[in-house]
Design an enzyme around this catalytic site. Structure first.
Site, PDB file in Angstrom:
ATOM      1  N   HIS A 164       3.572  13.207 -70.532  1.00  0.00           N
ATOM      2  CA  HIS A 164       3.625  12.465 -69.263  1.00  0.00           C
ATOM      3  C   HIS A 164       2.307  12.726 -68.524  1.00  0.00           C
ATOM      4  O   HIS A 164       1.787  13.853 -68.570  1.00  0.00           O
ATOM      5  CB  HIS A 164       4.757  12.970 -68.359  1.00  0.00           C
ATOM      6  CG  HIS A 164       6.113  12.392 -68.647  1.00  0.00           C
ATOM      7  ND1 HIS A 164       7.265  13.146 -68.590  1.00  0.00           N
ATOM      8  CD2 HIS A 164       6.502  11.120 -68.960  1.00  0.00           C
ATOM      9  CE1 HIS A 164       8.312  12.367 -68.865  1.00  0.00           C
ATOM     10  NE2 HIS A 164       7.877  11.140 -69.100  1.00  0.00           N
ATOM     11  N   CYS A 260       7.579  17.883 -61.977  1.00  0.00           N
ATOM     12  CA  CYS A 260       8.650  17.093 -62.615  1.00  0.00           C
ATOM     13  C   CYS A 260       9.971  17.217 -61.871  1.00  0.00           C
ATOM     14  O   CYS A 260      10.833  16.355 -61.985  1.00  0.00           O
ATOM     15  CB  CYS A 260       8.887  17.570 -64.040  1.00  0.00           C
ATOM     16  SG  CYS A 260       7.450  17.579 -65.091  1.00  0.00           S
TER      17      CYS A 260
HETATM   18  N1  ARG Z   1      12.837  16.894 -71.079  1.00  0.00           N
HETATM   19  C1  ARG Z   1      12.295  15.922 -70.176  1.00  0.00           C
HETATM   20  C2  ARG Z   1      11.703  14.769 -70.974  1.00  0.00           C
HETATM   21  O1  ARG Z   1      11.172  15.024 -72.037  1.00  0.00           O
HETATM   22  C3  ARG Z   1      11.257  16.551 -69.285  1.00  0.00           C
HETATM   23  C4  ARG Z   1      10.685  15.607 -68.290  1.00  0.00           C
HETATM   24  C5  ARG Z   1       9.559  16.196 -67.497  1.00  0.00           C
HETATM   25  N2  ARG Z   1       9.139  15.291 -66.486  1.00  0.00           N
HETATM   26  C6  ARG Z   1       7.879  15.020 -66.163  1.00  0.00           C
HETATM   27  N3  ARG Z   1       7.682  14.253 -65.135  1.00  0.00           N
HETATM   28  N4  ARG Z   1       6.853  15.420 -66.853  1.00  0.00           N
HETATM   29  O2  ARG Z   1      11.770  13.638 -70.582  1.00  0.00           O
END
Ligand code: ARG
Length: 270
Positions: A164, A260
């Site tokens: 992300h 997050c």
């Molecule tokens: N386990 C989640 C996923 O893989 C973690 C999300 C983390 N969020 C972020 N904004 N980076 O989607």
């Protein structure tokens, strides 16, 4: 500043959708996770109003509200998850946005867009950095630009640890940002470096990047993050920011850090 957060009542690692989750299934210490979240929220609540959404027992990643959508000026684009494991969250978040008075703009088509996790406004600059390649699709970027009336700079992500955009780039006021260059393709590194002058950008080292230092939440002149090296803290201090470490190790097992765990419902002017 309002932040959307979701208590990690049902947080656990149940599936593997990013490299951080590998070998972590069933390994989250729930009590410790709730303690870490509580301590983070305690600090954030002194700087912002926290609005909570009820967690759902079937959505263990719902505490990562950064992925709920992207909001500015009472408009919101709700997420459409790339990962089927998280798609159940969409309805909960969308209903929350409607009930809370947001004007909801659904993206046309069926391309994935994982909210603020992949789209970050440069404060006060009419510019949106938008990630693609891992989760969100490039094809969603133009529409984001139209809805929020901003220029969109698309950035291609190439290291699956930084799946992300908010794991490898953090815009800061005054036209500044920190980023981990290794997470981006060449054209995207160039796009960042041609828009932000050298003295206004800071390339973090890998050790800080894997400690989720770019996954920061900035409120006023305070920066909250999981962990930062003394070198990074000093650099941020030279820019006028005070850094506060709020360890969220249990959430790192799912691939999420401090940023997050919240979604900005308002965008700061500066
Ligand atoms: N386990 C989640 C996923 O893989 C973690 C999300 C983390 N969020 C972020 N904004 N980076 O989607």
């Amino acid at each position: 500043m309002r932040l959307l957060v979701c208590p990690p009542r049902y947080f656990r690692v149940d599936y593997v959708i990013n490299p951080w989750m590998t070998e972590q299934i069933g390994r989250v210490d729930g009590e410790l996770a709730r303690k870490q979240w509580g301590e983070l929220m305690e600090s954030l609540s002194r700087e912002a109003s926290l609005l909570e959404i009820e967690p759902s027992a079937c959505s263990p990643d719902m505490c990562f509200t950064a992925n709920a959508g992207l909001a500015a000026s009472d408009r919101v684009v709700p997420a459409r998850f790339r990962m089927p494991e998280r798609s159940r969250e969409e309805g909960f978040f969308e209903r929350w946005f409607v009930r809370s008075g947001f004007e909801v703009f659904r993206l046309p088509g069926d391309e994935a867009f994982e909210g603020e996790g992949d789209a970050l406004f440069q404060p006060g600059d009419g510019l949106l950095w938008a990630g693609h390649g891992e989760r969100s699709r490039h094809a969603t970027h133009d529409e984001l630009g139209r809805i929020f009336d901003v220029e969109v700079v698309s950035l291609g992500l190439v290291d699956s640890r930084f799946y992300h955009l908010d794991t490898c780039l953090a815009p800061l006021p005054g036209g500044r940002l920190i980023y981990y260059p290794g997470a981006f393709d060449e054209a995207s590194k160039h796009a960042i470096e041609s828009r932000i002058a050298p003295e206004r950008r800071l390339a973090v080292e890998e050790d800080d990047a894997v400690g989720f230092a770019c996954n920061l939440l900035r409120l006023g002149d305070r920066i909250f993050l999981n962990r930062a090296s003394p070198k990074l803290r000093r650099a941020l201090a030279r820019w006028g920011f005070e850094t506060f470490e709020r360890p969220v190790g249990e959430f790192l097992k799912a691939g999420g850090g401090v940023k997050c765990l919240s979604m900005m419902l308002d965008q700061p002017e500066t």
